[in-house]
Every structure is written in structure tokens, then in C-alpha cells.
Enzyme design. Sequence first.
Site, PDB file in Angstrom:
ATOM      1  N   GLY A  60       0.831  -1.197   0.000  1.00 23.78           N
ATOM      2  CA  GLY A  60       0.000   0.000   0.000  1.00 23.78           C
ATOM      3  C   GLY A  60       0.864   1.244   0.000  1.00 23.78           C
ATOM      4  CD  GLN A  65       3.125   5.759   2.773  1.00 24.96           C
ATOM      5  OE1 GLN A  65       2.182   5.238   2.195  1.00 24.96           O
ATOM      6  NE2 GLN A  65       4.075   5.058   3.364  1.00 24.96           N
ATOM      7  CB  CYS A 121       4.690   2.041   7.443  1.00 22.13           C
ATOM      8  SG  CYS A 121       4.257   3.570   6.616  1.00 22.13           S
ATOM      9  CG  LEU A 122       6.543   1.087   1.435  1.00 21.85           C
ATOM     10  CD1 LEU A 122       5.999   1.422   0.055  1.00 21.85           C
ATOM     11  CD2 LEU A 122       7.734   0.131   1.320  1.00 21.85           C
ATOM     12  CG  HIS A 163      -1.042   1.119   7.336  1.00 17.69           C
ATOM     13  ND1 HIS A 163      -0.115   0.670   8.254  1.00 17.69           N
ATOM     14  CD2 HIS A 163      -0.360   1.963   6.515  1.00 17.69           C
ATOM     15  CE1 HIS A 163       1.056   1.233   7.998  1.00 17.69           C
ATOM     16  NE2 HIS A 163       0.943   2.015   6.940  1.00 17.69           N
ATOM     17  CD  GLU A 164      -1.287   2.339   2.707  1.00 22.40           C
ATOM     18  OE1 GLU A 164      -0.846   3.493   2.594  1.00 22.40           O
ATOM     19  OE2 GLU A 164      -0.571   1.382   3.040  1.00 22.40           O
ATOM     20  CG  HIS A 167      -0.062   6.802   5.500  1.00 22.29           C
ATOM     21  ND1 HIS A 167       1.038   7.257   6.200  1.00 22.29           N
ATOM     22  CD2 HIS A 167       0.158   5.487   5.269  1.00 22.29           C
ATOM     23  CE1 HIS A 167       1.879   6.236   6.383  1.00 22.29           C
ATOM     24  NE2 HIS A 167       1.367   5.157   5.843  1.00 22.29           N
TER      25      HIS A 167
HETATM   26 CO    CO Z   1       2.213   3.274   5.761  1.00 17.07          CO
END
Ligand code: CO
Length: 195
Positions: A60, A65, A121-122, A163-164, A167
Site C-alpha cells: 500500500g 508518503q 510501512c514504507l 493503515h493507508e 496516512h
Molecule cells: Co504506511
Amino acid sequence: METVLESNKEYTLEGERLKIFTFPSPILKKKAKEVDVFDEELQELVKNMLYTMYLSPGIGLAAPQIGLSKRIFVIDTQYKRNKKINAEGNEEIEYSHFSPMVFINPVLETYGEIINWEEGCLSVPGVYEEVKRKEFVKVRYQDIHGKPQVIEAKELLSICIQHENDHLDGIIFIEKLSLIKRNLVTKKFLKKKKS
Ligand code: CO
């Protein structure tokens, strides 16, 4: 106009790899703005977000991000990624089973039991921690053409959507940990990032 996301067209891995902003970048703390223009620029952006997500690799990626404060995220919890050696003897990544999803201006309704799920998470590379979330989610959103859509999800997809979506509200998953755990994880991550 054709897009990479027409349901009758197979997804092709192409685009530009974008820079991913990592914790504690201020952009990750901002509440993102709604998308109101559904044009070619948006299609290009989504294509590049998917490309960046697949190469990173992640399941994701939300617009904040990549430094863009807009209510957009992409997800694929289905694709497969295999390392193989090509004819020249070099390592190559082989991708298959693409199932890209794009959510624009999502509105979530979560329900069911509270469950623990290990997340990563990236934007916080190397950190994996269990987070408490609701089991199910119903999402109303717009697709790449601005058309209203609705889906319901469970398990990994439900967790990933929650989660996304966080953000887009400036929330990173480590903020959902207990204060002690959160401080510990944050300290460790920042120390590693500096070194
Ligand atoms: Co994330």
C-alpha cells in the site's frame, strides 16, 4: 481514454519511481486534501504511485508518503514477487498476479471485533509492530474517473485500507502503539536512521 486500471486491461508495471518520505517528515503529519479534478495528471500520478509501491516493495502507498497532501492511496495485497536468475546470470525480480486498487477520497466505516495485526510501512522501514484495528471495513470512495464506488473488506485488505487511510489523516501506524512501545520504537528507528 485508456488507463492502466481499466478492468478489461491487464496491468503493466511501468511508471516513474517516486521518492518516499520517511518518518518524521512533516508531510506525513498533515491532513490531506480532497481530490476534485479527475484528469490525466491524476492518472499519471496513480500510475507512478503503483509503480513505486511495487518496486519498493509494499502492499500500500498513500499520496502523503510521496510528498503529496491528497486523499489518494493505492493497494495491492495479491501480487507475487519472485527473485530469479536471468539468462545473463543476473538476479531479476519477476512479478505476477497484479491486482491494483485505487482509492480516492475514501470514507471508512469500520466494524467487527478488535484484532491485532502486524504492520509495516514504507515510511518507517524496518519496523514491524502489532496494531489494534477493527476486523472489517466498508469504504465509499471514488475511482480514477471520479465514479463513486463502495467495497467491504476483511483480513489483510481491511487492515491495509485502514493503515493507508490513516496516512490521509496524518497518522502513522506507530502512533497507534502504547506510549511506552511507541517511544521505544521511535527512538530505535531514529537512531538507526541517523547511523
Ligand atoms: Co504506511
